[in-house]
Design a protein around this motif. Structure first.
Motif, PDB file in Angstrom:
ATOM      1  N   MET A  87       0.859  -1.197   0.000  1.00 16.98           N
ATOM      2  CA  MET A  87       0.000   0.000   0.000  1.00 16.98           C
ATOM      3  C   MET A  87       0.894   1.245   0.000  1.00 16.98           C
ATOM      4  SD  MET A  87      -3.077   1.006   2.639  1.00 16.98           S
ATOM      5  CE  MET A  87      -2.025   1.166   4.076  1.00 16.98           C
ATOM      6  N   ARG A  88       0.687   2.121  -0.990  1.00 19.28           N
ATOM      7  CA  ARG A  88       1.527   3.315  -1.127  1.00 19.28           C
ATOM      8  C   ARG A  88       0.847   4.484  -0.406  1.00 19.28           C
ATOM      9  NH1 ARG A  88       5.804   5.526  -4.820  1.00 19.28           N
ATOM     10  NH2 ARG A  88       6.520   3.398  -4.645  1.00 19.28           N
ATOM     11  N   VAL A  89       1.577   5.099   0.529  1.00 18.98           N
ATOM     12  CA  VAL A  89       1.000   6.222   1.291  1.00 18.98           C
ATOM     13  C   VAL A  89       2.033   7.350   1.402  1.00 18.98           C
ATOM     14  CG1 VAL A  89      -0.511   4.741   2.691  1.00 18.98           C
ATOM     15  CG2 VAL A  89       1.768   5.338   3.524  1.00 18.98           C
ATOM     16  N   ASP A  90       1.523   8.532   1.673  1.00 22.36           N
ATOM     17  CA  ASP A  90       2.382   9.677   1.967  1.00 22.36           C
ATOM     18  C   ASP A  90       2.571   9.760   3.473  1.00 22.36           C
ATOM     19  OD1 ASP A  90       2.776  10.763  -0.647  1.00 22.36           O
ATOM     20  OD2 ASP A  90       0.682  11.411  -0.613  1.00 22.36           O
ATOM     21  N   ILE A  91       3.821   9.853   3.922  1.00 25.26           N
ATOM     22  CA  ILE A  91       4.126  10.018   5.342  1.00 25.26           C
ATOM     23  C   ILE A  91       4.605  11.454   5.538  1.00 25.26           C
ATOM     24  CG2 ILE A  91       5.427   9.155   7.310  1.00 25.26           C
ATOM     25  CD1 ILE A  91       3.911   6.902   6.153  1.00 25.26           C
ATOM     26  N   LEU A  92       4.015  12.155   6.513  1.00 23.14           N
ATOM     27  CA  LEU A  92       4.393  13.534   6.820  1.00 23.14           C
ATOM     28  C   LEU A  92       4.998  13.587   8.224  1.00 23.14           C
ATOM     29  CD1 LEU A  92       2.251  13.835   4.506  1.00 23.14           C
ATOM     30  CD2 LEU A  92       1.507  15.930   5.642  1.00 23.14           C
ATOM     31  N   TYR A  93       5.973  14.471   8.406  1.00 24.92           N
ATOM     32  CA  TYR A  93       6.592  14.674   9.725  1.00 24.92           C
ATOM     33  C   TYR A  93       6.529  16.155  10.066  1.00 24.92           C
ATOM     34  CZ  TYR A  93       8.568  10.167   8.375  1.00 24.92           C
ATOM     35  OH  TYR A  93       8.712   8.877   7.939  1.00 24.92           O
ATOM     36  N   PHE A  94       6.327  16.437  11.360  1.00 24.39           N
ATOM     37  CA  PHE A  94       6.243  17.833  11.789  1.00 24.39           C
ATOM     38  C   PHE A  94       7.163  18.101  12.980  1.00 24.39           C
ATOM     39  CE2 PHE A  94       2.276  17.230   9.505  1.00 24.39           C
ATOM     40  CZ  PHE A  94       2.225  18.381   8.731  1.00 24.39           C
ATOM     41  N   ALA A  95       7.470  19.401  13.139  1.00 28.57           N
ATOM     42  CA  ALA A  95       8.241  19.929  14.275  1.00 28.57           C
ATOM     43  C   ALA A  95       9.592  19.210  14.370  1.00 28.57           C
ATOM     44  CB  ALA A  95       7.424  19.851  15.562  1.00 28.57           C
ATOM     45  N   TRP A  96      10.025  18.828  15.586  1.00 25.13           N
ATOM     46  CA  TRP A  96      11.389  18.273  15.695  1.00 25.13           C
ATOM     47  C   TRP A  96      11.511  16.911  15.020  1.00 25.13           C
ATOM     48  CZ3 TRP A  96      12.105  13.682  18.229  1.00 25.13           C
ATOM     49  CH2 TRP A  96      11.184  13.324  19.223  1.00 25.13           C
ATOM     50  N   MET A  97      10.390  16.231  14.820  1.00 24.77           N
ATOM     51  CA  MET A  97      10.461  14.944  14.115  1.00 24.77           C
ATOM     52  C   MET A  97      10.787  15.151  12.636  1.00 24.77           C
ATOM     53  SD  MET A  97       7.556  12.742  16.058  1.00 24.77           S
ATOM     54  CE  MET A  97       7.729  12.552  17.850  1.00 24.77           C
ATOM     55  N   ARG A  98      10.271  16.236  12.049  1.00 15.80           N
ATOM     56  CA  ARG A  98      10.625  16.583  10.665  1.00 15.80           C
ATOM     57  C   ARG A  98      12.131  16.865  10.569  1.00 15.80           C
ATOM     58  NH1 ARG A  98      11.277  21.486   9.344  1.00 15.80           N
ATOM     59  NH2 ARG A  98       9.840  22.278  10.928  1.00 15.80           N
ATOM     60  N   GLU A  99      12.648  17.601  11.554  1.00 15.63           N
ATOM     61  CA  GLU A  99      14.078  17.929  11.541  1.00 15.63           C
ATOM     62  C   GLU A  99      14.930  16.669  11.718  1.00 15.63           C
ATOM     63  OE1 GLU A  99      13.722  22.500  13.199  1.00 15.63           O
ATOM     64  OE2 GLU A  99      14.359  20.939  14.583  1.00 15.63           O
ATOM     65  N   ALA A 100      14.476  15.745  12.581  1.00 18.26           N
ATOM     66  CA  ALA A 100      15.249  14.524  12.830  1.00 18.26           C
ATOM     67  C   ALA A 100      15.269  13.621  11.602  1.00 18.26           C
ATOM     68  CB  ALA A 100      14.672  13.772  14.039  1.00 18.26           C
ATOM     69  N   VAL A 101      14.102  13.460  10.953  1.00 21.73           N
ATOM     70  CA  VAL A 101      14.032  12.601   9.764  1.00 21.73           C
ATOM     71  C   VAL A 101      14.775  13.249   8.597  1.00 21.73           C
ATOM     72  CG1 VAL A 101      12.462  11.587   8.057  1.00 21.73           C
ATOM     73  CG2 VAL A 101      11.892  11.484  10.485  1.00 21.73           C
ATOM     74  N   GLY A 102      14.688  14.574   8.505  1.00 21.77           N
ATOM     75  CA  GLY A 102      15.401  15.288   7.451  1.00 21.77           C
ATOM     76  C   GLY A 102      14.544  15.627   6.243  1.00 21.77           C
ATOM     77  N   VAL A 103      13.316  15.126   6.206  1.00 22.49           N
ATOM     78  CA  VAL A 103      12.367  15.501   5.151  1.00 22.49           C
ATOM     79  C   VAL A 103      11.002  15.754   5.798  1.00 22.49           C
ATOM     80  CG1 VAL A 103      13.511  14.221   3.298  1.00 22.49           C
ATOM     81  CG2 VAL A 103      11.709  13.107   4.651  1.00 22.49           C
ATOM     82  N   ALA A 104      10.191  16.604   5.145  1.00 23.71           N
ATOM     83  CA  ALA A 104       8.848  16.884   5.646  1.00 23.71           C
ATOM     84  C   ALA A 104       7.855  15.820   5.199  1.00 23.71           C
ATOM     85  CB  ALA A 104       8.387  18.262   5.169  1.00 23.71           C
ATOM     86  N   GLN A 105       8.199  15.143   4.084  1.00 20.47           N
ATOM     87  CA  GLN A 105       7.239  14.213   3.486  1.00 20.47           C
ATOM     88  C   GLN A 105       7.990  13.177   2.683  1.00 20.47           C
ATOM     89  OE1 GLN A 105       4.226  16.343   1.389  1.00 20.47           O
ATOM     90  NE2 GLN A 105       3.168  14.522   0.671  1.00 20.47           N
ATOM     91  N   GLU A 106       7.488  11.950   2.706  1.00 19.55           N
ATOM     92  CA  GLU A 106       8.049  10.905   1.840  1.00 19.55           C
ATOM     93  C   GLU A 106       6.946   9.915   1.490  1.00 19.55           C
ATOM     94  OE1 GLU A 106      11.126   8.700   3.825  1.00 19.55           O
ATOM     95  OE2 GLU A 106      10.049   8.665   5.724  1.00 19.55           O
ATOM     96  N   GLN A 107       7.106   9.276   0.323  1.00 18.92           N
ATOM     97  CA  GLN A 107       6.139   8.268  -0.082  1.00 18.92           C
ATOM     98  C   GLN A 107       6.746   6.902   0.179  1.00 18.92           C
ATOM     99  OE1 GLN A 107       4.747   8.066  -4.306  1.00 18.92           O
ATOM    100  NE2 GLN A 107       2.872   8.919  -3.449  1.00 18.92           N
ATOM    101  N   VAL A 108       5.970   6.021   0.818  1.00 20.08           N
ATOM    102  CA  VAL A 108       6.493   4.680   1.116  1.00 20.08           C
ATOM    103  C   VAL A 108       5.471   3.621   0.712  1.00 20.08           C
ATOM    104  CG1 VAL A 108       7.899   5.495   3.055  1.00 20.08           C
ATOM    105  CG2 VAL A 108       5.597   4.623   3.490  1.00 20.08           C
ATOM    106  N   ASP A 109       5.988   2.422   0.419  1.00 20.16           N
ATOM    107  CA  ASP A 109       5.149   1.254   0.175  1.00 20.16           C
ATOM    108  C   ASP A 109       5.118   0.436   1.456  1.00 20.16           C
ATOM    109  OD1 ASP A 109       3.872   0.934  -2.347  1.00 20.16           O
ATOM    110  OD2 ASP A 109       5.874   0.981  -3.259  1.00 20.16           O
ATOM    111  N   ILE A 110       3.951   0.388   2.085  1.00 17.12           N
ATOM    112  CA  ILE A 110       3.843  -0.315   3.366  1.00 17.12           C
ATOM    113  C   ILE A 110       3.593  -1.793   3.107  1.00 17.12           C
ATOM    114  CG2 ILE A 110       2.575  -0.447   5.533  1.00 17.12           C
ATOM    115  CD1 ILE A 110       1.708   2.397   5.171  1.00 17.12           C
ATOM    116  N   PRO A 111       4.438  -2.683   3.671  1.00 17.57           N
ATOM    117  CA  PRO A 111       4.188  -4.125   3.496  1.00 17.57           C
ATOM    118  C   PRO A 111       2.909  -4.568   4.229  1.00 17.57           C
ATOM    119  CG  PRO A 111       6.111  -3.732   4.911  1.00 17.57           C
ATOM    120  CD  PRO A 111       5.625  -2.389   4.474  1.00 17.57           C
ATOM    121  N   VAL A 112       2.325  -5.649   3.770  1.00 15.19           N
ATOM    122  CA  VAL A 112       1.018  -6.067   4.295  1.00 15.19           C
ATOM    123  C   VAL A 112       1.054  -6.388   5.786  1.00 15.19           C
ATOM    124  CG1 VAL A 112      -0.024  -6.876   2.159  1.00 15.19           C
ATOM    125  CG2 VAL A 112       1.492  -8.400   3.431  1.00 15.19           C
TER     126      VAL A 112
END
Lengths: 146, 85
Positions: free
Chosen positions: B1-26
């Motif tokens: 399942m392909r979804v958009d993952i968003l991060y905010f505040a210090w979690m956005r800074e830690a991950v290094g991107v505000a948004q990424e698309q991932v394929d979630i395994p079943v």
């Protein structure tokens, strides 16, 4: 009347209250939150979740209207960089008598603090740090649970 | 399942991107499963999502508990406890 505004620019609490007065109800309650002069803090930067923020604030207004008899209600919240003393948030409610307006206004600001996706970052002499959530805010929001 | 993952505040800074698309395994069925799965992507993801006490989530812009199911999810956001007002 627009019920929810999330904006970078300033707002005027007087104009907001007057817009509520024009609804013709007998009582208006308002709350204005400002950037506090905490020791060493030069400014705050507010981040939010566009789309969800507006929906979360609309949901709070709908909950307030279901619990109290309101002629109208308004929430304005600023985002971006805000200096000490700047207005951050306005909550205003209008009702026939004071009890509904006062209680709904307190409910809206208490629950906004725990339910709406905003985050504050403090700037202290150029050093930035994210503000941690306060347990007292959770307690204040919890007092509105049935 | 392909979804958009968003991060905010210090979690956005830690991950290094505000948004990424991932394929979630079943086998990733819940919000908590997804957070745990994402921590394996990078040290930044682990720093952001590793402490469940500090983690909040919204699925399709609605607050979601750790045990919430991901069926129908299009946009999933992770963020720290909110501090507005």
């Amino acid at each position: 009347m627009t019920r929810v505004s999330v904006q970078t620019g300033p707002f005027d609490p007087g104009s907001e209250a007057e817009a509520l007065e024009r609804l013709g109800a007998g009582a208006i309650a308002t709350f204005t939150g400002l950037v506090r002069n905490d020791d060493g803090v030069d400014a705050l930067t507010l981040e939010h979740y566009p789309g969800m923020t507006e929906a979360a604030l609309e949901a709070l207004l709908a909950e307030a209207e279901a619990r109290w008899s309101l002629a109208g209600a308004r929430i304005v919240h600023r985002v971006g960089r805000l200096d000490i003393g700047a207005r951050i948030v306005f909550v205003g409610t209008a009702s026939a008598h004071r009890k509904d307006a006062l209680e709904a206004c307190a409910f809206l600001i208490d629950r906004l603090k725990t339910d709406a996706p905003f985050w504050k970052k403090e700037d202290r002499a150029g050093a930035e740090s994210w503000v941690a959530a306060r347990e007292t805010d959770e307690d204040a929001a919890a007092r509105w649970e049935d | 399942m392909r979804v958009d993952i968003l991060y905010f505040a210090w979690m956005r800074e830690a991950v290094g991107v505000a948004q990424e698309q991932v394929d979630i395994p079943v086998e990733v069925g819940t919000v908590a499963d997804l957070a745990a799965w994402l921590t394996t992507r990078s040290a930044g993801h682990l720093a952001a999502l590793g402490d469940s006490q500090k983690l909040r989530c919204a699925v399709n812009q609605q607050m979601a508990a750790p045990d919430a199911r991901l069926e129908g999810a299009r946009e999933i956001a992770f963020f720290p406890p909110v501090t507005g007002g």
